[in-house]
Design a protein around this motif. Structure first.
Motif, short mmCIF file in Angstrom:
data_model
loop_
_atom_site.label_atom_id
_atom_site.label_comp_id
_atom_site.label_asym_id
_atom_site.label_seq_id
_atom_site.Cartn_x
_atom_site.Cartn_y
_atom_site.Cartn_z
N VAL A 58 0.84 -1.19 0.00
CA VAL A 58 0.00 0.00 0.00
C VAL A 58 0.88 1.24 0.00
O VAL A 58 1.81 1.36 0.78
N THR A 59 0.58 2.18 -0.90
CA THR A 59 1.35 3.41 -1.00
C THR A 59 0.81 4.44 -0.03
O THR A 59 -0.40 4.67 0.04
N ALA A 87 8.15 16.21 3.90
CA ALA A 87 8.08 17.15 5.02
C ALA A 87 7.17 16.64 6.12
O ALA A 87 7.49 16.75 7.32
N GLN A 88 6.03 16.07 5.73
CA GLN A 88 5.11 15.52 6.73
C GLN A 88 5.74 14.35 7.47
O GLN A 88 5.60 14.21 8.69
N THR A 89 6.44 13.49 6.73
CA THR A 89 7.09 12.34 7.37
C THR A 89 8.19 12.80 8.31
O THR A 89 8.36 12.23 9.40
N LEU A 90 8.93 13.82 7.91
CA LEU A 90 9.98 14.36 8.78
C LEU A 90 9.38 14.86 10.08
O LEU A 90 9.92 14.60 11.17
N SER A 142 5.78 3.31 6.01
CA SER A 142 4.62 2.99 5.19
C SER A 142 3.80 4.21 4.84
O SER A 142 3.09 4.22 3.83
N SER A 143 3.86 5.24 5.68
CA SER A 143 3.05 6.43 5.44
C SER A 143 3.58 7.30 4.31
O SER A 143 2.87 8.17 3.80
N MET A 144 4.84 7.04 3.89
CA MET A 144 5.47 7.90 2.88
C MET A 144 4.94 7.63 1.48
O MET A 144 4.70 6.48 1.10
N ARG A 145 4.80 8.72 0.73
CA ARG A 145 4.41 8.58 -0.66
C ARG A 145 5.58 8.04 -1.49
O ARG A 145 5.38 7.30 -2.45
N GLU A 146 6.81 8.43 -1.11
CA GLU A 146 8.02 7.96 -1.78
C GLU A 146 8.86 7.20 -0.75
O GLU A 146 9.72 7.78 -0.09
N ARG A 147 8.62 5.90 -0.64
CA ARG A 147 9.28 5.10 0.39
C ARG A 147 10.78 5.03 0.21
O ARG A 147 11.51 4.86 1.18
N GLY A 148 11.25 5.14 -1.02
CA GLY A 148 12.68 5.04 -1.27
C GLY A 148 13.49 6.15 -0.61
O GLY A 148 14.70 6.01 -0.44
#
Length: 411
Positions: free
Chosen positions: A2-3, A9-12, A219-225
Motif C-alpha cells: 500500500v502506497t 516534510a510531513q514524514t519528517l 509505510s506512510s510515505m508517498r516515496e518510500r525510497g
C-alpha cells in the motif's frame, strides 16, 4: 504494498514527533552523571545505533516482501516477530512494547508530579505523590475518549511546550555561562564513577523513543525510497539538539543539575508558565501514550470466552452491550490508577528513565532488530555484516543487564 500519502516534510515532522519527548529534559542530568565528553559521545552512539537498527527493520520487512509478495504485508513490529520466531516472537515483541508504553506513561506521571510539586510546594504540604493522584480523575475521563484524532491537538501542544522549555533552559544556560558563574575546569569530562556511564546511557537511549513506529512511518510515505535519507537527516538534527541541550544544561548547573532540568530554572513567571504548560500538555497527551496498552488489554478481553459467550456483555463476536462497554471503561480506569500507584513509588525521574532505557528500550531498539536481521538475512550477509549484528546483539544484552543493575542500586 500500500502506497502512503505523506510527503517528505510531513514524514519528517512525524519522525520528530515520534522520537522527541520529555526524556530530553533529563539529558543535562545524564551529562552530570557521565561527564560532558562521555555524555556527548553516549548520545551520538545511541542516536547512530538507533538509526542503524531502524534500517535493519526495514531491510527485514523488504526481505519478507521479496520472498512472498502474496502474503499479508508486515505492518507492525509484532508481525515481524511472528514471521521470525512464530507466536513466541510476536508475544516477546508485543510484551516489550506493552511494557515500554506503560513505562513511558509512568514517566509522564512522575514528570507531572515533580513539576507541580516544585511549583506549589511553598503553598501546600502535599508531596509530589499527592499531585500524581490529583490528576488521576482527569486522566481517567480522558482515557474514555476513543478517538485519538480528538486528542491530537494536545499532542501538538505538548511538542510546542517542549520546544519552549528547551529554548528557555538554553537561554538561562547561556546567561549563566556568559555571566561567568561557572568554571569550565569544574565540569568533569568523564565521570570517575564507572557505574555512571551505563546509567547515563540508559537515559540517552530513552530519549530516542518511538522505535515501534518504524514501519508506520515508512509505510506512510508517498516515496518510500527516500525514507532512509529522511531518517538520517532527522536523526542528525535530533542528535545535534540533544548534545547541545545536554552540554549547556550541565555547563550551567554542574553538580546541582536536577534529574528534570526545568526544576533548576528560577521561580519567575516565565519558568512557572513553561512548567505548567508542560504539565497540562502531558496530562492531555497521557491518553495517547497509554492508548496502545488499552488496545492490547481490550483485545484480550474481547477474545476471552467469558466476554464472547456471556449474553449480557456481547451480542456477537465484534460488538458489545452497554454492560460490556462499561466493563471496558472500568478496565481503563483501573489501568490509570495502577500506573499512578506505580509512579508514586518511583524515587526519581532520572533513575526511572534510565531503567526503562537500559532494559525495555535497549531490547526493543537493539537486541530484537539485530536478532531478526540475523534470522532473516543471515545467510546472505558477509562476515562483517554478521559480525556487526552479533556485536549489536551482545552489546545490547550486556547494556540491558548492566544498566538495569546500576539503575536499581543507584549511582
Amino acid at each position: 504494498r500500500v502506497t502512503g500519502t505523506a510527503s517528505a516534510a510531513q514524514t519528517l515532522g512525524n519522525i520528530i514527533v515520534s522520537i522527541v519527548g520529555t526524556g530530553v529534559l533529563g539529558l543535562p542530568f545524564a551529562f552530570r552523571v557521565a561527564g560532558w565528553l562521555a555524555g556527548c559521545l553516549g548520545v551520538m552512539i545511541a542516536g547512530l545505533s538507533t538509526y542503524y537498527c531502524m534500517l535493519l527493520l526495514i531491510q527485514c520487512r523488504d526481505k519478507l516482501v521479496s520472498e512472498d509478495t502474496s502474503s499479508t504485508e508486515t505492518k507492525t513490529y509484532g508481525d515481524l516477530g511472528y514471521k521470525c520466531m512464530g507466536k513466541a516472537g510476536r508475544f516477546l515483541t508485543e510484551f516489550l512494547i506493552f511494557t515500554s508504553q506503560c513505562g513511558g506513561s509512568v514517566a509522564y506521571l512522575v514528570f507531572i508530579g515533580q513539576n507541580l510539586f516544585s511549583i506549589f510546594k511553598s503553598y501546600t504540604s502535599l508531596t509530589y505523590r499527592s499531585f500524581i493522584f490529583l490528576v488521576v480523575p482527569v486522566q481517567i475521563l480522558l482515557s474514555w475518549i476513543n478517538s485519538l484524532s480528538a486528542l491530537a491537538p494536545f499532542s501538538i501542544f505538548a511538542d510546542i511546550c517542549n520546544v519552549l522549555a528547551m529554548t528557555l533552559v538554553v537561554k538561562e544556560d547561556v546567561q549563566k555561562i556568559l555571566g561567568g558563574e561557572f568554571s569550565f575546569s569544574d565540569r568533569k569530562a568523564v565521570s570517575s564513577n564507572i557505574r555512571g556511564l551505563p546509567f547515563a546511557g540508559g537515559m540517552a537511549v530513552f530519549c530516542f523513543e518511538g522505535f515501534g513506529m518504524t514501519f508506520a512511518l515508512e509505510s506512510s510515505m508517498r516515496e518510500r525510497g527516500r525514507f532512509s535519507k529522511l531518517l538520517a537527516q532527522a536523526f542528525t538534527g535530533i542528535t545535534l539538539v540533544y548534545v547541545t541541550f545536554g552540554f549547556f544544561g550541565f555547563m550551567a548547573y554542574g553538580d546541582d543539575t536536577k534529574d528534570i532540568v526545568t526544576l533548576n530554572l528560577p521561580k519567575d513567571w516565565s519558568s512557572i508558565a513553561v512548567q505548567m504548560g508542560l504539565c497540562v500538555a502531558l496530562i492531555f497527551t497521557f491518553p495517547i501514550m497509554v492508548h496502545p496498552v488499552h488496545e492490547i488489554i481490550e483485545g484480550s478481553l474481547k477474545k476471552s470466552s467469558f466476554f464472547q459467550t456471556h449474553p449480557c456483555i456481547s451480542y456477537d463476536n465484534n460488538s458489545t452491550t452497554r454492560l460490556g462497554k462499561f466493563m471496558i471503561y472500568i478496565s481503563r480506569a483501573i489501568l490509570v490508577v495502577a500506573l499512578a500507584a506505580i509512579a508514586s513509588f518511583i524515587p526519581g525521574f532520572g533513575a526511572f528513565t534510565s531503567l526503562v532505557g537500559s532494559t525495555l528500550c535497549a531490547l526493543i531498539s537493539f537486541v530484537l532488530p539485530a536478532l531478526y536481521h540475523l534470522i532473516l538475512l543471515g545467510s546472505s550477509l558477509n562476515f562483517w555484516q554478521r559480525s556487526l549484528d552479533v556485536c549489536i546483539l551482545l552489546c545490547g544484552l550486556l547494556f540491558a543487564v548492566n544498566g538495569t543493575y546500576n539503575s536499581i542500586v543507584g549511582v
